[in-house]
Scaffold this motif. Sequence first.
Motif, PDB file in Angstrom:
ATOM      1  N   ASP A  91     -17.249  29.541  42.415  1.00 48.48           N
ATOM      2  CA  ASP A  91     -16.084  30.171  41.804  1.00 48.48           C
ATOM      3  C   ASP A  91     -15.149  29.043  41.396  1.00 48.48           C
ATOM      4  OD1 ASP A  91     -14.184  32.107  41.023  1.00 48.48           O
ATOM      5  OD2 ASP A  91     -13.205  31.974  42.988  1.00 48.48           O
ATOM      6  N   GLY A  92     -15.317  28.562  40.169  1.00 42.13           N
ATOM      7  CA  GLY A  92     -14.582  27.383  39.747  1.00 42.13           C
ATOM      8  C   GLY A  92     -15.107  26.168  40.500  1.00 42.13           C
ATOM      9  N   GLU A  93     -14.214  25.437  41.150  1.00 39.13           N
ATOM     10  CA  GLU A  93     -14.607  24.263  41.923  1.00 39.13           C
ATOM     11  C   GLU A  93     -15.036  24.619  43.342  1.00 39.13           C
ATOM     12  OE1 GLU A  93     -14.822  21.133  40.680  1.00 39.13           O
ATOM     13  OE2 GLU A  93     -14.395  22.125  38.769  1.00 39.13           O
ATOM     14  N   SER A  94     -14.829  25.865  43.711  1.00 40.06           N
ATOM     15  CA  SER A  94     -15.124  26.296  45.072  1.00 40.06           C
ATOM     16  C   SER A  94     -16.574  26.736  45.203  1.00 40.06           C
ATOM     17  CB  SER A  94     -14.194  27.455  45.463  1.00 40.06           C
ATOM     18  OG  SER A  94     -14.416  27.866  46.786  1.00 40.06           O
ATOM     19  N   GLY A  95     -17.315  26.148  46.132  1.00 37.14           N
ATOM     20  CA  GLY A  95     -18.718  26.486  46.324  1.00 37.14           C
ATOM     21  C   GLY A  95     -18.963  27.056  47.706  1.00 37.14           C
ATOM     22  N   HIS A  96     -19.878  28.003  47.781  1.00 40.00           N
ATOM     23  CA  HIS A  96     -20.165  28.680  49.044  1.00 40.00           C
ATOM     24  C   HIS A  96     -21.650  29.000  49.117  1.00 40.00           C
ATOM     25  CE1 HIS A  96     -19.866  31.313  52.460  1.00 40.00           C
ATOM     26  NE2 HIS A  96     -20.206  32.384  51.764  1.00 40.00           N
ATOM     27  N   ALA A  97     -22.230  28.872  50.304  1.00 42.54           N
ATOM     28  CA  ALA A  97     -23.646  29.181  50.492  1.00 42.54           C
ATOM     29  C   ALA A  97     -23.798  30.428  51.351  1.00 42.54           C
ATOM     30  CB  ALA A  97     -24.353  28.007  51.161  1.00 42.54           C
ATOM     31  N   PHE A  98     -24.784  31.241  51.009  1.00 43.34           N
ATOM     32  CA  PHE A  98     -25.096  32.413  51.824  1.00 43.34           C
ATOM     33  C   PHE A  98     -26.578  32.725  51.689  1.00 43.34           C
ATOM     34  CE2 PHE A  98     -23.750  33.940  47.648  1.00 43.34           C
ATOM     35  CZ  PHE A  98     -24.699  34.894  47.321  1.00 43.34           C
ATOM     36  N   ALA A  99     -27.098  33.439  52.661  1.00 35.34           N
ATOM     37  CA  ALA A  99     -28.500  33.858  52.623  1.00 35.34           C
ATOM     38  C   ALA A  99     -28.586  35.294  52.152  1.00 35.34           C
ATOM     39  CB  ALA A  99     -29.134  33.726  54.008  1.00 35.34           C
ATOM     40  N   GLU A 100     -29.742  35.662  51.636  1.00 34.81           N
ATOM     41  CA  GLU A 100     -30.005  37.052  51.275  1.00 34.81           C
ATOM     42  C   GLU A 100     -31.488  37.327  51.484  1.00 34.81           C
ATOM     43  OE1 GLU A 100     -28.611  37.405  47.223  1.00 34.81           O
ATOM     44  OE2 GLU A 100     -30.325  36.329  46.394  1.00 34.81           O
ATOM     45  N   PHE A 101     -31.806  38.603  51.728  1.00 35.85           N
ATOM     46  CA  PHE A 101     -33.207  38.981  51.922  1.00 35.85           C
ATOM     47  C   PHE A 101     -33.572  40.121  50.988  1.00 35.85           C
ATOM     48  CE2 PHE A 101     -30.987  41.808  54.857  1.00 35.85           C
ATOM     49  CZ  PHE A 101     -31.658  43.018  54.709  1.00 35.85           C
ATOM     50  N   LEU A 102     -34.842  40.149  50.608  1.00 36.08           N
ATOM     51  CA  LEU A 102     -35.346  41.178  49.704  1.00 36.08           C
ATOM     52  C   LEU A 102     -35.732  42.409  50.518  1.00 36.08           C
ATOM     53  CD1 LEU A 102     -36.196  41.844  46.748  1.00 36.08           C
ATOM     54  CD2 LEU A 102     -38.478  40.993  47.359  1.00 36.08           C
ATOM     55  N   VAL A 103     -35.189  43.552  50.149  1.00 31.62           N
ATOM     56  CA  VAL A 103     -35.474  44.792  50.865  1.00 31.62           C
ATOM     57  C   VAL A 103     -36.844  45.322  50.447  1.00 31.62           C
ATOM     58  CG1 VAL A 103     -34.732  47.157  51.315  1.00 31.62           C
ATOM     59  CG2 VAL A 103     -33.025  45.363  50.970  1.00 31.62           C
TER      60      VAL A 103
END
Length: 212
Positions: free
Chosen positions: A153-165
């Motif tokens: 989001d602009g200069e802001s970076g974030h990591a997250f996990a996700e799984f396929l249902v």
Amino acid sequence: MAKKEANKKKTIPEPNTIIKDLEPQVINIEDIVTPKEKVIIRNELVKNKIPPAIGNLIQVEGLVLKEVSELNIKLNTSGSQIEQIIAIQEHIFKNWHYIFDPVTGKDTWRSAEATLSLKYKGQYSGDCDDFAILMASIARQIGLRSRMVGGFDGESGHAFAEFLVPVNLSSNKWLFGTDYRTDNSGKWVSLDWFKGKSHDKYTNNIIIYEDI
């Protein structure tokens, strides 16, 4: 090492902890534990008939299998993959000790086993990419396709996990109210610690990390 990490001052999770277009510094379990501790861990896994870890950052078997087995017993989950991953995610985040990467000029990504080796008195530690890698590993360990996502989001970076249902589990009650995205593969449910709008703002400009 684990005690030292857990005794650091706890901070509120921050989003701007993943850096776009910067090669991360990979931290493996060998970079954290001593040779003696490594032998103890290996012997414990052999004793419990747990095979060595497979994978670089997102891993299965090894300490991941040990953690998943122990948490499913502790949380008294059913045989449902969806219930297991949601319940484990909630438990780990509730016991997560948020700690920034050291100031080295590099983004530091720990393997799942490295993060688990730092567990101390039931408390986990690390930043968003450490949490995401661990959650993607746990999802794979229980048979779900998973990956890490870098959202910006602009200069802001974030990591997250996700799984396929899995298609046959799309109406599972544990999915109610979860954040998700859809693509050609199907419905990907977020394992982020941010929810709703706080999560959604990191889903418009993304990089997928599946084979790390």
